[in-house]
Enzyme design. Sequence first.
Site, mmCIF file in Angstrom:
data_model
loop_
_atom_site.group_PDB
_atom_site.id
_atom_site.type_symbol
_atom_site.label_atom_id
_atom_site.label_comp_id
_atom_site.label_asym_id
_atom_site.label_seq_id
_atom_site.Cartn_x
_atom_site.Cartn_y
_atom_site.Cartn_z
ATOM 1 N N GLY A 224 -38.890 12.619 11.400
ATOM 2 C CA GLY A 224 -37.379 13.020 10.715
ATOM 3 C C GLY A 224 -37.048 14.593 10.133
ATOM 4 N N GLU B 25 -40.004 17.183 3.805
ATOM 5 C CA GLU B 25 -39.420 15.964 3.748
ATOM 6 C C GLU B 25 -37.802 15.871 4.585
ATOM 7 O OE1 GLU B 25 -39.489 13.042 4.690
ATOM 8 O OE2 GLU B 25 -41.201 11.874 3.297
ATOM 9 N N ASP B 26 -37.434 15.362 5.203
ATOM 10 C CA ASP B 26 -35.551 15.339 5.403
ATOM 11 C C ASP B 26 -34.938 15.032 4.351
ATOM 12 O OD1 ASP B 26 -37.522 12.397 6.350
ATOM 13 O OD2 ASP B 26 -36.097 12.024 7.930
ATOM 14 N N THR C 141 -36.082 6.652 -1.956
ATOM 15 C CA THR C 141 -35.856 5.675 -3.275
ATOM 16 C C THR C 141 -37.397 6.131 -3.888
ATOM 17 O OG1 THR C 141 -37.686 3.824 -1.754
ATOM 18 C CG2 THR C 141 -35.934 2.848 -1.739
ATOM 19 N N GLY C 142 -37.862 7.057 -2.455
ATOM 20 C CA GLY C 142 -39.535 8.228 -2.831
ATOM 21 C C GLY C 142 -40.463 7.165 -3.110
ATOM 22 N N THR D 284 -42.303 6.738 -0.376
ATOM 23 C CA THR D 284 -42.541 7.222 1.102
ATOM 24 C C THR D 284 -43.777 8.648 0.168
ATOM 25 O OG1 THR D 284 -41.223 6.060 2.369
ATOM 26 C CG2 THR D 284 -42.304 8.485 2.840
ATOM 27 N N LYS E 244 -30.788 11.411 -2.319
ATOM 28 C CA LYS E 244 -30.343 9.833 -3.224
ATOM 29 C C LYS E 244 -30.901 10.186 -4.416
ATOM 30 C CE LYS E 244 -29.302 8.324 0.979
ATOM 31 N NZ LYS E 244 -29.454 6.878 2.436
ATOM 32 N N ASP F 252 -32.359 9.668 11.764
ATOM 33 C CA ASP F 252 -31.789 8.452 12.636
ATOM 34 C C ASP F 252 -31.541 7.247 11.976
ATOM 35 O OD1 ASP F 252 -34.619 7.506 11.770
ATOM 36 O OD2 ASP F 252 -34.161 6.144 13.276
ATOM 37 N N ARG G 239 -30.855 11.856 16.750
ATOM 38 C CA ARG G 239 -31.621 13.325 15.469
ATOM 39 C C ARG G 239 -31.887 14.170 16.047
ATOM 40 N NH1 ARG G 239 -36.437 10.738 13.134
ATOM 41 N NH2 ARG G 239 -36.807 9.005 13.932
HETATM 42 P P1 IMP Z 1 -37.901 6.414 0.376
HETATM 43 O O1 IMP Z 1 -36.943 5.027 0.416
HETATM 44 O O2 IMP Z 1 -37.977 7.432 0.393
HETATM 45 O O3 IMP Z 1 -39.582 5.822 1.157
HETATM 46 O O4 IMP Z 1 -38.189 7.025 2.807
HETATM 47 C C1 IMP Z 1 -38.496 6.183 3.681
HETATM 48 C C2 IMP Z 1 -37.420 6.785 4.967
HETATM 49 O O5 IMP Z 1 -36.551 6.579 4.557
HETATM 50 C C3 IMP Z 1 -37.129 8.615 3.934
HETATM 51 O O6 IMP Z 1 -38.392 9.498 5.030
HETATM 52 C C4 IMP Z 1 -36.237 8.048 5.853
HETATM 53 O O7 IMP Z 1 -37.317 8.772 7.299
HETATM 54 C C5 IMP Z 1 -35.801 7.279 6.231
HETATM 55 N N1 IMP Z 1 -34.943 7.217 5.300
HETATM 56 C C6 IMP Z 1 -33.823 6.584 3.656
HETATM 57 N N2 IMP Z 1 -32.987 7.083 3.861
HETATM 58 C C7 IMP Z 1 -32.430 7.221 5.066
HETATM 59 C C8 IMP Z 1 -31.120 7.978 5.029
HETATM 60 O O8 IMP Z 1 -29.768 7.883 5.162
HETATM 61 N N3 IMP Z 1 -31.147 8.058 6.766
HETATM 62 C C9 IMP Z 1 -32.267 7.873 7.458
HETATM 63 N N4 IMP Z 1 -33.027 7.564 6.996
HETATM 64 C C10 IMP Z 1 -33.339 7.442 5.733
#
Ligand code: IMP
Length: 177
Positions: free
Chosen positions: A46, A100-101, A105-106, A108, A132, A160, A166
Site C-alpha cells: 500500500g 505506512e499507507d 486498528t494499529g 500491523t 483512523k 486497494d 491502487r
Molecule cells: P491495521 O488494522 O492497522 O493493522 O491495518 C492493516 C492493513 O489493512 C493496512 O496496512 C492496510 O493495508 C489495510 N487497511 C486498513 N484499513 C483500510 C482501508 O480503509 N482501505 C484499504 N486498506 C485498509
Amino acid sequence: MIHLNDKTFEVFIREDEIFKEISSLAETINNEYQGKEIVFIAILNGAFMFASDLIKCITVPCEISFVKVSSYTGTTSKGRVDELIGLNTDLENKHVIILEDIVDTGITIDKIITLMNEETPASVKVCTLLYKPTAFLGKKEPDYVGFSIPNKFVVGYGLDYNEKGRNLKEIYQLKED
Ligand code: IMP
C-alpha cells in the site's frame, strides 16, 4: 464516482490535497532530522505511492527500503510468527522512519515496530498518510499523520479493495447505500 468489483466509491481526498499534505509532512521531517540520516522503511504494497512522493520532498540524507510483513503459522508453541520480508538494510544505530499507507486498528504497525526493534536502531518513528483514530487499538499512536479520517473503508493512491484501486490518483471512500 467509481465502481470496484461490487462496491461504489466517491472522491474523499483530492490529488492536490494529498500533495500539499505530503510536502508539509516532509517539511516537518526535514526540520526534525537536521544533521541526521534517515532510513525509510516503506511497507508494501500500500505505501508505494506515498513513499515515492514523500521521499522526493526529503532534503536530509536518506535511504529507502521496501518490506512486506508476512504472518505464518510456525511450528513453535508461539503459534503465529511474523517476519519482515526484504529487510536487507542494516538498521543498527540508524534513525528509522516506517512509512505506512494507513493505520487502522494499529495491529500491523505494532508488529512491525516489534520486529524493527530487534535490529536495535537508534530510533523508530511511524509516518502514515492516513490514520483512523476511532479504530485504533495499538500501543502507540503514529508520530507523523497526513490525514486523520473516519472509520470508513478507503481506496486509491496505493490502497486497494481486493487488489483493485491502487492506481487511482485520489483517495476514495466507500459510498453508503
Ligand atoms: P491495521 O488494522 O492497522 O493493522 O491495518 C492493516 C492493513 O489493512 C493496512 O496496512 C492496510 O493495508 C489495510 N487497511 C486498513 N484499513 C483500510 C482501508 O480503509 N482501505 C484499504 N486498506 C485498509
